[in-house]
Write a protein that holds these residues in place. Sequence first.
Motif, PDB file in Angstrom:
ATOM      1  N   GLN A   1       7.748 -17.954  25.610  1.00 28.15           N
ATOM      2  CA  GLN A   1       7.984 -17.594  27.460  1.00 28.15           C
ATOM      3  C   GLN A   1       9.035 -18.590  27.745  1.00 28.15           C
ATOM      4  O   GLN A   1       9.219 -17.735  28.568  1.00 28.15           O
ATOM      5  N   ARG A   2       8.915 -19.397  27.726  1.00 27.29           N
ATOM      6  CA  ARG A   2       9.849 -20.498  28.027  1.00 27.29           C
ATOM      7  C   ARG A   2      11.417 -20.256  27.247  1.00 27.29           C
ATOM      8  O   ARG A   2      12.755 -19.917  28.082  1.00 27.29           O
ATOM      9  N   SER A   3      11.393 -19.362  26.634  1.00 34.77           N
ATOM     10  CA  SER A   3      12.407 -19.062  25.991  1.00 34.77           C
ATOM     11  C   SER A   3      12.787 -17.558  26.417  1.00 34.77           C
ATOM     12  O   SER A   3      14.168 -17.581  27.618  1.00 34.77           O
ATOM     13  N   GLU A   4      12.077 -16.633  27.075  1.00 38.24           N
ATOM     14  CA  GLU A   4      12.237 -15.651  27.880  1.00 38.24           C
ATOM     15  C   GLU A   4      12.821 -16.230  29.436  1.00 38.24           C
ATOM     16  O   GLU A   4      13.741 -15.561  29.906  1.00 38.24           O
ATOM     17  N   THR A   5      11.646 -17.017  30.065  1.00 35.58           N
ATOM     18  CA  THR A   5      12.684 -17.573  31.450  1.00 35.58           C
ATOM     19  C   THR A   5      13.898 -17.964  31.433  1.00 35.58           C
ATOM     20  O   THR A   5      14.238 -17.885  32.353  1.00 35.58           O
ATOM     21  N   LYS A   6      14.454 -18.877  30.012  1.00 33.72           N
ATOM     22  CA  LYS A   6      15.822 -19.218  29.857  1.00 33.72           C
ATOM     23  C   LYS A   6      16.458 -17.999  30.134  1.00 33.72           C
ATOM     24  O   LYS A   6      17.973 -17.395  30.620  1.00 33.72           O
TER      25      LYS A   6
END
Length: 145
Positions: free
Chosen positions: A131-136
Amino acid sequence: MGDVSGRHVIRGSVSLPESELLWRFSRSSGPGGQHVNTSDSQVELRFDLARTQALPPVWKERALERLAGRLVGGVLVVRASEHRSQWRNREAAAVRLAGLLAEATAPPPRSRRPTRIPRGINERRLREKKQRSETKRGRSPRDWT
């Protein structure tokens, strides 16, 4: 920990007899008053760890192994010169020696039993990471043409 007059307790009922301790006194380079250059206030306490009969054999073996870097010919040397009086330096040296021996003769800590990380925790970590990767990735200006 220890009293200068008699025995110095290490742990439990085990203590160091005064007869096995060798005291030496010399002029201290530390703080002092008017008679500092004439009084022998620095204390050097020597304890022959290799030949002592005061410690149980297991403790002695453990201490010899752990204090190998500090021993000179099987003798443990402790110096104290932080106080102005010889008496207080004697107490400080005795306490320091007893503390060193207590630490060196302590039983080794229990070995850690390895445990597995629960699958749910690992999956949750990976999901949050994704999820964090997608946000970034959503913040990058690549697709703004």
